[in-house]
Write a protein that holds these residues in place. Sequence first.
Motif, PDB file in Angstrom:
ATOM      1  N   THR A  72       0.755  -1.188   0.021  1.00  0.00           N
ATOM      2  CA  THR A  72       0.052  -0.036  -0.106  1.00  0.00           C
ATOM      3  C   THR A  72       0.886   1.403   0.071  1.00  0.00           C
ATOM      4  N   VAL A  73       0.159   2.379  -0.270  1.00  0.00           N
ATOM      5  CA  VAL A  73       0.945   3.647  -0.047  1.00  0.00           C
ATOM      6  C   VAL A  73       0.865   3.867   1.572  1.00  0.00           C
ATOM      7  N   GLU A 107       2.869  -0.066  -5.593  1.00  0.00           N
ATOM      8  CA  GLU A 107       2.532   1.446  -5.481  1.00  0.00           C
ATOM      9  C   GLU A 107       3.905   2.203  -5.695  1.00  0.00           C
ATOM     10  N   HIS A 309      -6.378   5.781  -1.842  1.00  0.00           N
ATOM     11  CA  HIS A 309      -4.833   6.123  -1.229  1.00  0.00           C
ATOM     12  C   HIS A 309      -5.146   6.819   0.107  1.00  0.00           C
TER      13      HIS A 309
END
Length: 338
Positions: A72-73, A107, A309
């Motif tokens: 993930t971010v 990402e 995000h």
Amino acid sequence: MRVFDRLEHLYAIGGGQGANRPHASPAEDEAHELAARWLEEAGLDVEVDPDGNLIGRAGERSDVWVGSHLDTVPVGGRYDGALGVVAAIEAVERAGVGSVVAFRGEEVGWVGSRALVARGATLPSTFVELHIEQGPVLEQAGSPLGVVTFIVGWARGELVFDGRAGHAGTTPMDVRDDALVKSAEEILRIRDAARAIEGAVATVGELTVEHGAENVIPRRVRLSVDARAPDSDRLDTLLAAIGLVPSRRTGPVAMDEELRLVLREEIEQRGLAAVELPSGAGHDAGILAAAGVPSAMLFVRSLNGGISHSPDELSSPEDIELAVEVLTDALRRVATSL
Ligand SMILES: [Zn+2]
């Protein structure tokens, strides 16, 4: 439902507010280990490839891949990437065919899928990625699911503005050469350049100010530019208007016609309109498609105005269950007919 339990498990990794599983972190590793256990529970043959991508193969048609990414971010949401992997496990288990893939480092530049292609590995015959839309189109259309037509092209690079450092107290305004003021004007011009081109977007997301002291006139500013457009002509026009020579660039990538038709038909069979839309975000499906793998993407409606995000990412349980069913039936069809 198991899908939501699993999304919650993934979300809890790393703790704190939001999903925090950046690439090459212990949290990304933990997510891959957790998903590997789910693949084993589903009775799949589990393999971690040399680049760290996780693959779980069913006994039949393991050349047909479904999946997404688990990184993930920083401070991301529950659904970006994770939903595509969790849904793929459901689909392969229910259909009894195909393979689940969880790519590394999506990402931060599609690390895992690009490495797979670069290594010259045997690529899948087909790839279908389920993903949240990360935008407002489906919510505005009142449609739970969408089919991606193509992934837009993008370019990234840096612009540098030079000025002259000076004392913040003793340098009169009319003799200053302030690099940050120049770049501020440029940022507004970049916004206007993108607004003037249909479907184009441009973002300045990073600024580096030298020397970055509160009592010194900025001497030099570097700013990052991320520019995207639906086709190469419009991207060229945008880059020319911004004056950016990109350091990295990809062209638009089309999704496979035949697979798009399968997804559309599966959606329409459920009495729903099959909305087709481009993806403004890059995806692993774009990397595989560019490498010649027939690929498609099924988008799930993002609620909350399409925010992504962010921990505010939201999709409904009904939409997600529908998406899992469409993915499962599409996988069955592809495995038997394509
Ligand atoms: Zn994603």
